[in-house]
Design a protein around this motif. Structure first.
Motif, PDB file in Angstrom:
ATOM      1  N   GLU A  77     -21.617  12.362  11.519  1.00 11.69           N
ATOM      2  CA  GLU A  77     -20.960  13.357  12.358  1.00 11.69           C
ATOM      3  C   GLU A  77     -21.923  13.955  13.383  1.00 11.69           C
ATOM      4  O   GLU A  77     -23.028  14.372  13.055  1.00 11.69           O
ATOM      5  N   GLY A  78     -21.480  13.950  14.643  1.00  8.95           N
ATOM      6  CA  GLY A  78     -22.221  14.614  15.703  1.00  8.95           C
ATOM      7  C   GLY A  78     -23.328  13.819  16.346  1.00  8.95           C
ATOM      8  O   GLY A  78     -23.816  14.186  17.418  1.00  8.95           O
ATOM      9  N   ALA A  79     -23.764  12.754  15.709  1.00  8.87           N
ATOM     10  CA  ALA A  79     -24.889  11.970  16.241  1.00  8.87           C
ATOM     11  C   ALA A  79     -24.390  10.979  17.300  1.00  8.87           C
ATOM     12  O   ALA A  79     -23.266  10.500  17.214  1.00  8.87           O
ATOM     13  N   PRO A  80     -25.227  10.680  18.289  1.00  2.56           N
ATOM     14  CA  PRO A  80     -26.612  11.120  18.460  1.00  2.56           C
ATOM     15  C   PRO A  80     -26.777  12.337  19.369  1.00  2.56           C
ATOM     16  O   PRO A  80     -27.905  12.740  19.628  1.00  2.56           O
ATOM     17  N   THR A  81     -25.661  12.903  19.885  1.00  6.02           N
ATOM     18  CA  THR A  81     -25.795  14.083  20.745  1.00  6.02           C
ATOM     19  C   THR A  81     -26.572  15.168  20.022  1.00  6.02           C
ATOM     20  O   THR A  81     -27.427  15.832  20.588  1.00  6.02           O
ATOM     21  N   SER A  82     -26.262  15.345  18.737  1.00  6.03           N
ATOM     22  CA  SER A  82     -27.076  16.175  17.855  1.00  6.03           C
ATOM     23  C   SER A  82     -27.590  15.281  16.742  1.00  6.03           C
ATOM     24  O   SER A  82     -26.835  14.495  16.173  1.00  6.03           O
ATOM     25  N   MET A  83     -28.862  15.413  16.419  1.00  5.61           N
ATOM     26  CA  MET A  83     -29.460  14.589  15.368  1.00  5.61           C
ATOM     27  C   MET A  83     -29.525  15.328  14.035  1.00  5.61           C
ATOM     28  O   MET A  83     -30.134  14.833  13.083  1.00  5.61           O
ATOM     29  N   LYS A  84     -28.897  16.507  13.945  1.00  5.48           N
ATOM     30  CA  LYS A  84     -28.934  17.260  12.693  1.00  5.48           C
ATOM     31  C   LYS A  84     -28.323  16.465  11.547  1.00  5.48           C
ATOM     32  O   LYS A  84     -28.837  16.462  10.433  1.00  5.48           O
ATOM     33  N   GLY A  85     -27.187  15.802  11.822  1.00  3.19           N
ATOM     34  CA  GLY A  85     -26.552  15.001  10.787  1.00  3.19           C
ATOM     35  C   GLY A  85     -27.410  13.832  10.353  1.00  3.19           C
ATOM     36  O   GLY A  85     -27.420  13.456   9.167  1.00  3.19           O
ATOM     37  N   VAL A  86     -28.146  13.247  11.287  1.00  6.80           N
ATOM     38  CA  VAL A  86     -29.059  12.145  10.955  1.00  6.80           C
ATOM     39  C   VAL A  86     -30.206  12.655  10.087  1.00  6.80           C
ATOM     40  O   VAL A  86     -30.624  11.995   9.132  1.00  6.80           O
ATOM     41  N   ASP A  87     -30.711  13.827  10.409  1.00  5.34           N
ATOM     42  CA  ASP A  87     -31.781  14.410   9.598  1.00  5.34           C
ATOM     43  C   ASP A  87     -31.310  14.649   8.162  1.00  5.34           C
ATOM     44  O   ASP A  87     -32.039  14.370   7.195  1.00  5.34           O
ATOM     45  N   THR A  88     -30.089  15.163   8.031  1.00  4.87           N
ATOM     46  CA  THR A  88     -29.527  15.387   6.697  1.00  4.87           C
ATOM     47  C   THR A  88     -29.352  14.074   5.951  1.00  4.87           C
ATOM     48  O   THR A  88     -29.674  13.958   4.761  1.00  4.87           O
ATOM     49  N   TYR A  89     -28.834  13.068   6.652  1.00  8.06           N
ATOM     50  CA  TYR A  89     -28.632  11.750   6.055  1.00  8.06           C
ATOM     51  C   TYR A  89     -29.970  11.154   5.616  1.00  8.06           C
ATOM     52  O   TYR A  89     -30.080  10.566   4.533  1.00  8.06           O
ATOM     53  N   THR A  90     -31.003  11.322   6.451  1.00 12.33           N
ATOM     54  CA  THR A  90     -32.329  10.793   6.131  1.00 12.33           C
ATOM     55  C   THR A  90     -32.880  11.418   4.854  1.00 12.33           C
ATOM     56  O   THR A  90     -33.420  10.713   3.984  1.00 12.33           O
ATOM     57  N   ARG A  91     -32.746  12.718   4.740  1.00 13.95           N
ATOM     58  CA  ARG A  91     -33.216  13.384   3.516  1.00 13.95           C
ATOM     59  C   ARG A  91     -32.431  12.906   2.298  1.00 13.95           C
ATOM     60  O   ARG A  91     -32.980  12.751   1.207  1.00 13.95           O
ATOM     61  N   MET A  92     -31.152  12.642   2.500  1.00 19.03           N
ATOM     62  CA  MET A  92     -30.286  12.245   1.400  1.00 19.03           C
ATOM     63  C   MET A  92     -30.617  10.846   0.883  1.00 19.03           C
ATOM     64  O   MET A  92     -30.679  10.618  -0.330  1.00 19.03           O
ATOM     65  N   VAL A  93     -30.840   9.894   1.802  1.00 15.53           N
ATOM     66  CA  VAL A  93     -31.048   8.501   1.386  1.00 15.53           C
ATOM     67  C   VAL A  93     -32.521   8.116   1.327  1.00 15.53           C
ATOM     68  O   VAL A  93     -32.864   7.032   0.863  1.00 15.53           O
ATOM     69  N   GLY A  94     -33.395   8.989   1.825  1.00 14.09           N
ATOM     70  CA  GLY A  94     -34.825   8.730   1.727  1.00 14.09           C
ATOM     71  C   GLY A  94     -35.404   7.837   2.793  1.00 14.09           C
ATOM     72  O   GLY A  94     -36.567   7.429   2.701  1.00 14.09           O
ATOM     73  N   LYS A  95     -34.619   7.530   3.823  1.00 17.40           N
ATOM     74  CA  LYS A  95     -35.126   6.673   4.900  1.00 17.40           C
ATOM     75  C   LYS A  95     -34.409   7.018   6.200  1.00 17.40           C
ATOM     76  O   LYS A  95     -33.206   7.248   6.217  1.00 17.40           O
ATOM     77  N   GLN A  96     -35.166   7.007   7.297  1.00 18.61           N
ATOM     78  CA  GLN A  96     -34.624   7.290   8.631  1.00 18.61           C
ATOM     79  C   GLN A  96     -33.813   6.090   9.144  1.00 18.61           C
ATOM     80  O   GLN A  96     -34.330   4.977   9.225  1.00 18.61           O
ATOM     81  N   PRO A  97     -32.542   6.263   9.480  1.00 20.33           N
ATOM     82  CA  PRO A  97     -31.793   5.164  10.098  1.00 20.33           C
ATOM     83  C   PRO A  97     -32.419   4.785  11.441  1.00 20.33           C
ATOM     84  O   PRO A  97     -32.906   5.655  12.173  1.00 20.33           O
ATOM     85  N   ASN A  98     -32.403   3.507  11.754  1.00 17.07           N
ATOM     86  CA  ASN A  98     -32.955   3.075  13.041  1.00 17.07           C
ATOM     87  C   ASN A  98     -31.883   2.501  13.968  1.00 17.07           C
ATOM     88  O   ASN A  98     -32.196   1.930  15.014  1.00 17.07           O
ATOM     89  N   LEU A  99     -30.616   2.676  13.602  1.00 20.36           N
ATOM     90  CA  LEU A  99     -29.500   2.291  14.450  1.00 20.36           C
ATOM     91  C   LEU A  99     -28.408   3.344  14.242  1.00 20.36           C
ATOM     92  O   LEU A  99     -27.897   3.496  13.126  1.00 20.36           O
ATOM     93  N   ILE A 100     -28.083   4.091  15.293  1.00 22.62           N
ATOM     94  CA  ILE A 100     -27.132   5.190  15.201  1.00 22.62           C
ATOM     95  C   ILE A 100     -25.868   4.811  15.962  1.00 22.62           C
ATOM     96  O   ILE A 100     -25.898   4.629  17.184  1.00 22.62           O
TER      97      ILE A 100
END
Length: 341
Positions: A77-100
């Motif tokens: 939700e909200g990505a990539p205009t806002s990366m807050k959701g990506v940051d939350t997802y990264t903390r949740m799964v333990g890895k930064q997504p590299n394709l949004i």
């Protein structure tokens, strides 16, 4: 053909470098103050440190077409205009997504801000471009040419790699651009017309993903008549989900589509949009996802659709399945910094 096209595009872009100098902004309107919507958002004016330093030369996407490691993507939700959701997802799964992945309607402006946001985090954007209110035949006939040219110019001006998937799930009857309303000939003509307009604008920094729905629910619809041709496609992006109606084997979900596609193209594949239905079987489905992608050298990776839409596909809806996803995502073969492929 692809190599020649990219060389020709790069050459023409160099000739017009004065016109296409890097500005880091879109020509298609402004950005909302809240930055909450995924579509129709523009980058602010001015150069950007995250963009390519050699704006007169188109970004070379070739190393990203088939990298050594798998793409580890997400739609949140909200990505990539806002990366807050990506940051939350990264903390949740333990890895930064590299394709949004994000979704934009036909007529929306290029989200230059979102592309830069993702790039700064080591991720590339994948836009699903959806012609809800414009007939595909009209696009093929040139009625959207001014819009396409402006969009392509904005993409070239930013000069960062982006993935574009036009009118995906075209082989289904549920979309406005699906089989009830669009012929294969019109679909192919529109795709080629859009692609050529980008080439003419020097926007060779685009990876083009042709994205059918898996054929399982629409087996009577052949994919080959909808294929624009290898000169117009970089990736085949499969869209398919694990549901209760399918067993959990990777080949059961994606095998029939993969096998049909392989009769007319050898382009690399990616699971452009996938997830598993919440429930007791979700852990097994997630294991099948990772194992199936890892076992196929021509399967570039996957994008997990972490939304609640028609069903709850969010990983957080199933704590045990999330734990399994996190364990498998830790494998070093998944994920890499797209700025250093």
């Amino acid at each position: 053909m692809r190599t020649f096209t990219r060389f020709r595009t790069a050459l023409s872009a160099c000739l017009f470098s004065g016109v296409l100098a890097l500005s880091g902004c879109s020509v298609l309107g402004g950005e909302a103050s809240d930055g909450s919507s995924q579509s129709g958002r523009q980058g602010e004016a001015g150069t950007d440190a995250g963009a390519s330093p050699a704006a007169d030369v188109p970004y070379d996407v070739v190393p990203l077409l088939k990298p050594g490691k798998k793409y580890f993507g997400a739609a949140v939700e909200g990505a990539p205009t806002s990366m807050k959701g990506v940051d939350t997802y990264t903390r949740m799964v333990g890895k930064q997504p590299n394709l949004i992945e994000y979704y934009a309607g036909w007529g929306d402006g290029f989200d230059a801000t979102g592309v830069r946001n993702a790039w700064r985090a080591g991720a590339m954007t994948l836009m699903s471009w959806e012609p809800f209110d414009t007939p595909v035949a009209d696009i093929a006939g040139g009625e959207s040419d001014a819009y396409i040219k402006e969009y392509a110019t904005a993409v070239r001006r930013l000069n960062l790699p982006v993935v574009i998937s036009f009118a995906d799930e075209f082989n289904g009857h549920w979309e406005k651009w699906g089989t009830k309303d669009v012929t294969p000939a019109d679909y192919v003509a529109a795709w080629r017309h859009i692609h050529q307009t980008f080439v003419d604008a020097g926007a060779s920094n685009v990876i083009w993903a042709w994205s059918p729905n898996i054929v399982n629910p629409v087996r009577s619809v052949l994919l080959k008549p909808y294929y624009p041709g290898d000169a117009y496609v970089d990736w085949v992006g499969l869209i398919g989900y694990w549901t209760i109606g399918e067993d959990s084997a990777f080949d059961s979900v994606f095998g029939p589509t993969r096998d049909q596609v392989r009769t007319f193209t050898e382009k690399p594949m990616i699971l452009l949009e996938t997830a598993a239905m919440a429930g007791e079987r979700r852990r097994a489905d997630i294991r099948s996802l990772f194992a199936g992608v890892q076992a196929d050298d021509d399967m570039l990776g996957f994008v997990w659709f972490n939304h609640k839409k028609r069903a709850d596909w969010r990983l957080e809806a199933s704590p045990l399945a999330l734990k399994e996803f996190k364990r498998l995502a830790a494998d070093d073969s998944f994920g890499f910094d797209v700025r250093k492929p």
